[in-house]
Scaffold this active site. Structure first.
Site, PDB file in Angstrom:
ATOM      1  N   GLU A 172     -77.168  -5.515  46.899  1.00  0.00           N
ATOM      2  CA  GLU A 172     -76.842  -4.119  47.209  1.00  0.00           C
ATOM      3  C   GLU A 172     -76.710  -3.428  45.868  1.00  0.00           C
ATOM      4  O   GLU A 172     -75.731  -3.613  45.150  1.00  0.00           O
ATOM      5  CB  GLU A 172     -75.562  -4.048  48.038  1.00  0.00           C
ATOM      6  N   CYS A 209     -72.252   3.899  45.063  1.00  0.00           N
ATOM      7  CA  CYS A 209     -73.714   3.886  45.126  1.00  0.00           C
ATOM      8  C   CYS A 209     -74.259   4.883  46.142  1.00  0.00           C
ATOM      9  O   CYS A 209     -75.438   5.229  46.092  1.00  0.00           O
ATOM     10  CB  CYS A 209     -74.213   2.480  45.449  1.00  0.00           C
TER      11      CYS A 209
END
Length: 485
Positions: free
Chosen positions: A253, A287
Site C-alpha cells: 500500500e 496517502c
C-alpha cells in the site's frame, strides 16, 4: 507507559522476550522538541534471529483454533478502547498528531481488531465440484486456508497504531507468527499496540517487534523464512521492499496524490468544509489526503473563497490540546519540503490564499490556487498540510487529467449526477471512489488499496487474511461424495 523522566520506553520483542539493553535511538517529538521515546534498535543479527525464531514459532501459532484467535482479538479490541487516551497521547508526543485524531485512531484500532476477530471465525474452505468433469468422477477434492507461516509487517509513521492493527490483527487471525518492523518515528506507539495484543492473550510466539531503519527492513524482507510481506509507505521504498523480498507474496500500500472533483451541481459549502477537514487531518500526512481539487470553472472562484475561509478557521497548535485541529508534521525537513514546493508553484504563477509559513515542523495549513499542471504539488505526493485547487471545463477531460498521475489510490467526487458517478467509477484509474466526500475517507472493513504506483493488494481484514493464508488441497482418489456413474 512513561518512565520517571517522561520518556516512553520502546523495547524490542525478540525470541519471546522484551529486550531494552543494547543500542538505542531517541525520538524527539516534532512539536515538543524534546526526547519523548527511546527505542532499543536492532542489528542484522537480530533480524536473522527473529526470522529463525518465527519459523519454529509459526508451528505453535498455527495450532490455535480460529475461535481461540478470535477471542484474543476481541479482548484486544476492548483493551484498545480502555487504553485509547494513553496511546493517543503517545501518538501526539511522537508525531505531533492532534490528540482528538489520535483518539479517533484508537477507536479504529478497536474496530479493526474486532473485524479481524470476525474474519478469523470465517476461515474455512470448499468442497470442489470435481465430479462435474469426466476425469473427476469417483473422486473428492477439498480445500482449506492454512496459515502462510511467517509474516512480516512493515508499518508507517502516519497511522502507526491502526495500520499496525490491520497487519498484525489479520496475520494473527490467519494463524501466523508475525515480525513487526516499526517506524523509527513511532517506536513507543508500536510497542504499546504489540503489548496490548499480548495482554489480550496472544502467545508470545505470535509476535516479534524490531526497531530500526531501512537496513533492518531489507534484511527481514530477504529472510527466507518470511512467506508474506505487508508494507505501507512510499512508492520508492515499496520498490526497494520488492527487490529485497524476491519471490515472496507482497501486499504493498504505497503513495498517492489523490484527486477530488467538485462539479457545478455540488453544494459548495459542504464540499469546501469536507475538503478542509480532510485535507489537513494529521497535517495532510495520509496517502489519501486531499491533494488535488478540480473544480468546475464556473464555480472555481467561489469554491476557492469558501475553502480558504474553512482552512483559516482550523486551529493550529499544541497536539495535546483537545481543540487543536492541525498539529505538526513528522519533522522539520518534511515541513520545509512542502513549503519549498509551494514557493516553487507561486514562482510558476500560482497564488497562496492561506498559509504558506512554518514554525519548525508545523506548517500552517496552505491552499495553493491555480498551480501549473506540472508543478511538484500537483504531480508528486505532497504528504503534508497543503491542498491545491485547479479549474476544469469538461468532465471527461478532468477524468483524463486525474489519470495522468503515476498514482491511483483513491479519489473523491462531489456531484448529484448518477451518470457522472458511474462514469467516474468506471474511468478513474484508482482503487476506490468516494462520492459526495473527498478522497480521504476509509472504512476499515472495506477493501482499500490502489493501482499503478499506489501498489497492489487490498488492506481490509478479509482480503488480508486471504493474503496471509495459502490454499491447501486434499484429493481423495476413488472416494466420492458424488455420484460414481
Amino acid at each position: 507507559m512513561l518512565d520517571s523522566i517522561g520518556v516512553a520506553p520502546a523495547p524490542a520483542l525478540l525470541g519471546g522476550k522484551w529486550i531494552d539493553d543494547g543500542p538505542v535511538a531517541e525520538r524527539v517529538g516534532p512539536f515538543v522538541r524534546t526526547v519523548v521515546s527511546r527505542a532499543r534498535t536492532a542489528d542484522r543479527a537480530d533480524a536473522v534471529a527473529a526470522a529463525e525464531y518465527a519459523r519454529s514459532a509459526a508451528r505453535s501459532v498455527a495450532k490455535l483454533a480460529p475461535a481461540t484467535r478470535a477471542a484474543t482479538l476481541d479482548r484486544a479490541a476492548a483493551l484498545a478502547t480502555e487504553r485509547r487516551e494513553d496511546i493517543a497521547r503517545l501518538i501526539a508526543l511522537e508525531l505531533g498528531k492532534p490528540i482528538k485524531d489520535g483518539l479517533g485512531e484508537l477507536d479504529r484500532v478497536a474496530d479493526t481488531f474486532a473485524v479481524c476477530a470476525a474474519e478469523a471465525r470465517r476461515i474455512g474452505g470448499d468442497v470442489l465440484p470435481v465430479a462435474g468433469w469426466e476425469r473427476g468422477i469417483g473422486n473428492t477434492a477439498l480445500t482449506y486456508r492454512a496459515p502462510a507461516g511467517v509474516a512480516l509487517a512493515i508499518t508507517p509513521f502516519n497511522a502507526p497504531a491502526n495500520l499496525l492493527a490491520h497487519k498484525l490483527g489479520a496475520s494473527f487471525a490467519a494463524g501466523n507468527s508475525t515480525i513487526v518492523k516499526a517506524p523509527p518515528q513511532a517506536p513507543a506507539v508500536s510497542a504499546a499496540v504489540v503489548a496490548l495484543l499480548l495482554e489480550a492473550g496472544a502467545p508470545v510466539e505470535a509476535i516479534q517487534l524490531l526497531h530500526g531503519g531501512g537496513d533492518i527492513g531489507a534484511a527481514l524482507c530477504a529472510a527466507p523464512e518470511v512467506a508474506v510481506i505487508s508494507f505501507t509507505g512510499s512508492a520508492e521504498t515499496g520498490a526497494a521492499v520488492a527487490r529485497a523480498a524476491g519471490a515472496k507474496r507482497l501486499v504493498l500500500e504505497l503513495g498517492g496524490n489523490a484527486a477530488t472533483i467538485v462539479c457545478a451541481d455540488a453544494f459548495l459549502p459542504a464540499a469546501a468544509r469536507n475538503c478542509a477537514r480532510t485535507g489537513y487531518t494529521n497535517s495532510g500526512q495520509s496517502c489519501i489526503s486531499v491533494q488535488r481539487i478540480y473544480v468546475q470553472r464556473s464555480r472555481f472562484a467561489e469554491f476557492v473563497d469558501l475553502l480558504t475561509a474553512e482552512v483559516q478557521a482550523l486551529k493550529v497548535g499544541d497536539p495535546l490540546d483537545p481543540s487543536t485541529d492541525v498539529g505538526s508534521m513528522v519533522d522539520d525537513e518534511a515541513a520545509e519540503r512542502v513549503l519549498s514546493w509551494a514557493t516553487e508553484a507561486v514562482d510558476g504563477g500560482a497564488r497562496i490564499t492561506v498559509g504558506g509559513t512554518r514554525d519548525g515542523a508545523t506548517l500552517t495549513p496552505t491552499v495553493v490556487a491555480d498551480p501549473a499542471a506540472d508543478a511538484s504539488i500537483v504531480v508528486r505526493e505532497v504528504f503534508g498540510a497543503l491542498v491545491t485547487v485547479l479549474p476544469f471545463d469538461d468532465f471527461d477531460t478532468v477524468l483524463q487529467t486525474c489519470n495522468t498521475s503515476r498514482f491511483g489510490l483513491q479519489a473523491g467526487l462531489f456531484t448529484n449526477d448518477i451518470g457522472r458517478i458511474l462514469t467516474a467509477w468506471r474511468e478513474l484509474e484508482v482503487g476506490g471512489l468516494v462520492v459526495n466526500g473527498s478522497s480521504n475517507f476509509r472504512l476499515d472493513h472495506v477493501p482499500f488499496g490502489g493501482v499503478k504506483d499506489s501498489g497492489f493488494g487490498r488492506e481490509s481484514p478479509h482480503h488480508m487474511v486471504e493474503d496471509y493464508t495459502v490454499v491447501k488441497t486434499l484429493l481423495l482418489r476413488d472416494l466420492s461424495i458424488w455420484g460414481e456413474n
